[in-house]
Design an enzyme around this catalytic site. Structure first.
Site, PDB file in Angstrom:
ATOM      1  CE  LYS A 195      48.292  39.262  35.156  1.00 17.78           C
ATOM      2  NZ  LYS A 195      47.779  38.679  33.889  1.00 17.78           N
ATOM      3  CE  LYS A 248      45.154  41.626  36.664  1.00 11.97           C
ATOM      4  NZ  LYS A 248      44.798  40.848  35.468  1.00 11.97           N
TER       5      LYS A 248
HETATM    6 ZN   LIG Z   1      47.297  35.185  31.164  1.00 10.67          ZN
END
Ligand SMILES: [Zn+2]
Length: 322
Positions: A195, A248
């Site tokens: 992420k 992501k």
């Molecule tokens: Zn968070």
């Protein structure tokens, strides 16, 4: 006759194009995010994400029924509590907003796979994904028991999949252990493994009211410049017991998705995030692009890069077209 090779032969009409198409999208590929708030009768539009709403629990359950009816197999839930505090206690309360929403949605649409996003940032008054020290550092190991408790309360409420998104080190192992000890060994973990600290999350923070009140998240989310580090993050999460992994955002990270796909034999998810959605919506509203065509092209590109699962705000629109 020059040329011998004429790739255009296989592009002559839609039937043959369909026959040689390498990537097929299906509603089964999608996971639809829902933002659940306290109260009743709430259906509040998120200004920066046209078509996305903050929903009270009964409206979220109704939306979940429609998701199921459209053939989309799964939703991921983000809870937005009325009350936020320094330790994010709303995240792991047995009667917290997300735990109640899970119960309600599972009873409204039992076959729907309900995923619970596990993170503290929607629940903390400072907006960071973990607990914060007096001098403003986000504390890793101190955050793990809270994340674990959130995972357990969500799974006990009926969540089918636990999806930690906080990017603390060791959280997959901590959550796996906590789930197993609570008798929830059958609950899978989808780790937000790679992420990135991305500018594309802006509209989400509107929707989830989770913008950090000081500093930023670069101390725990990944540097957008790095891909080798993403493979290391994925490897660690798998070693810690993740069943599926996520990259992501999706669009600026298609190379990362492709590399994760090539290296690891587990299901790979990609999050087509709020900023990616907002840009398409805004351009379409201005008449600058063809919404349906661009949406399908983007979703196809994410799948072509190697994602098995796509978390996307387009899920309902795309499923209706397919
Ligand atoms: Zn968070």
């Amino acid at each position: 006759m020059f040329p011998t090779h004429r790739p255009r032969r296989l592009r002559q009409n839609e039937t043959i194009r369909r026959m040689v198409r390498e990537t097929q999208l299906a509603p089964d590929d999608f996971i639809y995010p829902l933002f659940v708030v306290e109260g009743r009768g709430v259906r509040r539009p998120v200004a920066s994400m046209p078509g996305v709403f903050n929903l009270s629990i009964e409206n979220a359950a109704e939306e979940a029924r429609q998701v199921k009816a459209a053939g989309v197999p799964s939703v991921i839930l983000f809870g937005i509590p009325d009350h936020k505090d320094a330790r994010g206690t709303g995240a792991y309360a047995e009667d917290g907003v997300v735990q109640r929403a899970i119960r309600e949605i599972k009873s409204a649409a039992p076959e729907l796979q309900v995923m619970a996003d596990v993170c503290l940032c929607e629940y903390t008054d400072h907006g960071h994904c973990g607990v914060v020290s007096k001098d403003g550092r986000v504390l890793n190991d101190e955050s793990l028991p809270l994340l674990s408790q959130m995972a357990v309360t969500c799974a006990q409420a009926g969540a089918d999949v636990i999806a930690p998104s906080d990017m603390m080190d060791g959280r997959v192992a901590a959550i796996r252990k906590a789930l197993d000890e609570a008798g929830l060994a059958g609950t899978p973990i989808l780790a937000y493994a790679a992420k990135y600290a991305s500018g594309f999350y802006g509209p989400f923070r509107d929707a989830a009211q989770s913008a950090p009140q000081f500093g930023d998240r670069r101390g725990y989310q990944m540097d957008p410049a790095n891909v080798r580090e993403a493979l290391r993050e994925v490897e660690l999460d798998l070693q810690e017991g993740a069943d599926m992994v996520m990259v992501k955002p999706a669009l600026s990270y298609l190379d990362v998705i492709a590399k994760v796909r090539a290296r690891f034999d587990v299901p790979v998810a990609a999050y087509n995030v709020s900023g990616e959605y907002a840009m398409v919506k805004a351009a379409a509203q201005n008449g600058w692009i063809d919404y349906q065509r661009v949406m399908m092209e983007i979703l196809t590109s994410i799948k072509r890069a190697g994602a098995d699962l796509i978390l996307t705000y387009h899920a309902l629109d795309a499923a209706k077209l397919l």
